[in-house]
Design an enzyme around this catalytic site. Structure first.
Site, PDB file in Angstrom:
ATOM      1  N   SER A  44       0.799  -1.223   0.000  1.00 32.77           N
ATOM      2  CA  SER A  44       0.000   0.000   0.000  1.00 32.77           C
ATOM      3  C   SER A  44       0.830   1.270   0.000  1.00 32.77           C
ATOM      4  O   SER A  44       0.374   2.313  -0.487  1.00 32.77           O
ATOM      5  CB  SER A  44      -0.930   0.001   1.221  1.00 32.77           C
ATOM      6  OG  SER A  44      -0.199  -0.202   2.416  1.00 32.77           O
ATOM      7  N   HIS A 250      -0.866   5.629   6.901  1.00 32.44           N
ATOM      8  CA  HIS A 250      -0.346   5.640   5.539  1.00 32.44           C
ATOM      9  C   HIS A 250      -0.013   7.073   5.128  1.00 32.44           C
ATOM     10  O   HIS A 250      -0.596   8.029   5.645  1.00 32.44           O
ATOM     11  CB  HIS A 250      -1.364   5.047   4.556  1.00 32.44           C
ATOM     12  CG  HIS A 250      -1.438   3.563   4.604  1.00 32.44           C
ATOM     13  ND1 HIS A 250      -2.179   2.886   5.548  1.00 32.44           N
ATOM     14  CD2 HIS A 250      -0.846   2.607   3.846  1.00 32.44           C
ATOM     15  CE1 HIS A 250      -2.048   1.575   5.353  1.00 32.44           C
ATOM     16  NE2 HIS A 250      -1.237   1.386   4.335  1.00 32.44           N
TER      17      HIS A 250
END
Length: 268
Positions: A44, A250
């Site tokens: 990711s 993230h």
């Protein structure tokens, strides 16, 4: 007068050599972009989860037009660009479904992988929802996995990349430290923050070692993210988001363009 002319002559020669070398380096970089393909692999962090602007055809992989691979390709115009990084990918997923675009004509490969193998999501869930001791215990389990099992899995991925793309420059991207320490910040305790940062360092050390042993470059993003961790006041990382839990921890778009892209540029 003769000495003055000699100084001018030497200076001119040095300037010409410097210009030639700079031109050669620029030409080499341009040649890489123009004559070879770029393949972006990984998890990711390479797909761009958290950066928004997801490519609809990428589905649950959530590949973003604001992810560093997409930004690099837009700036350098490689002869081909294949973006196969995918949210949640482990080393086995890379081997099973991401390597098809690699070939003898591939000039550049980038990859970040290993965090999901080590249980990244479960570590963060434990640390957010449970006690300090539970957080540290879960991290210790992850560290043991990184020491005992992850190196072999990374070896399999890196060997396959080299086999399929024998001429490629391969850049392995690491992971940032997540928290700025020693500052007042709502959320996790200082004990948890430090343990998480130490775990990221431990993972980066293992990944860098395997990359080096395969002759690959390691792109350390901890330097570019310094001053932009969670609790810094200018974070390039999402903290816990219950509305969009998948983007928690993230990089934001700024983390991709300011944290990851410069590191790839300096290692491509």
């Amino acid at each position: 007068m003769r000495r003055s002319r000699l100084v001018v002559l030497v200076s001119s020669l040095l300037l010409a050599v410097g210009t030639a070398l700079t031109g050669a380096a620029t030409a080499q970089a341009s040649s890489l972009a123009a004559t070879g393909g770029y393949v972006a692999l990984g998890d990711s962090y390479s797909a761009g989860v958290g950066a928004g602007s997801y490519i609809s055809s990428s589905g649950e992989c959530k590949r973003s037009t604001k992810a560093y691979p997409y930004l690099w390709a837009a700036a350098h115009s490689p002869s081909t660009f294949d973006f196969t990084a995918c949210s949640g990918a482990r080393t086995g997923d890379v081997l099973a479904s991401q390597l098809a675009p690699l070939s003898a004509s591939t000039a550049l490969v980038s990859i970040s992988v290993g965090g999901n193998d080590a249980g990244f999501a479960d570590v963060m869930t434990t640390c957010v929802t449970q006690s300090d001791s539970s957080c540290v215990s879960r991290i210790n389990t992850a560290r043991a996995y990184v020491d005992s099992t992850l190196p072999g899995k990374l070896d399999s991925v890196y060997s396959s990349i080299r086999s399929k793309a024998p001429a490629a420059r391969v850049v392995v991207l690491g992971y940032p430290r997540f928290y700025k320490l020693g500052t007042t910040c709502l959320g996790l305790s200082e004990t948890k923050r430090k343990a998480i940062n130490d775990a990221s360092d431990h993972l980066n050390t293992a990944v860098a070692k395997r990359a080096a042993d395969h002759g690959f470059a390691f792109g350390d993003v901890r330097t570019t993210f310094t001053g932009h961790e969670i609790c810094s006041g200018d974070s390039w990382l999402h903290s816990v988001s219950w509305l969009n839990i998948g983007e928690s921890y993230h990089p934001k778009a700024a983390g991709q363009s300011g944290g990851y892209l410069p590191v790839l540029n300096s290692n491509d």
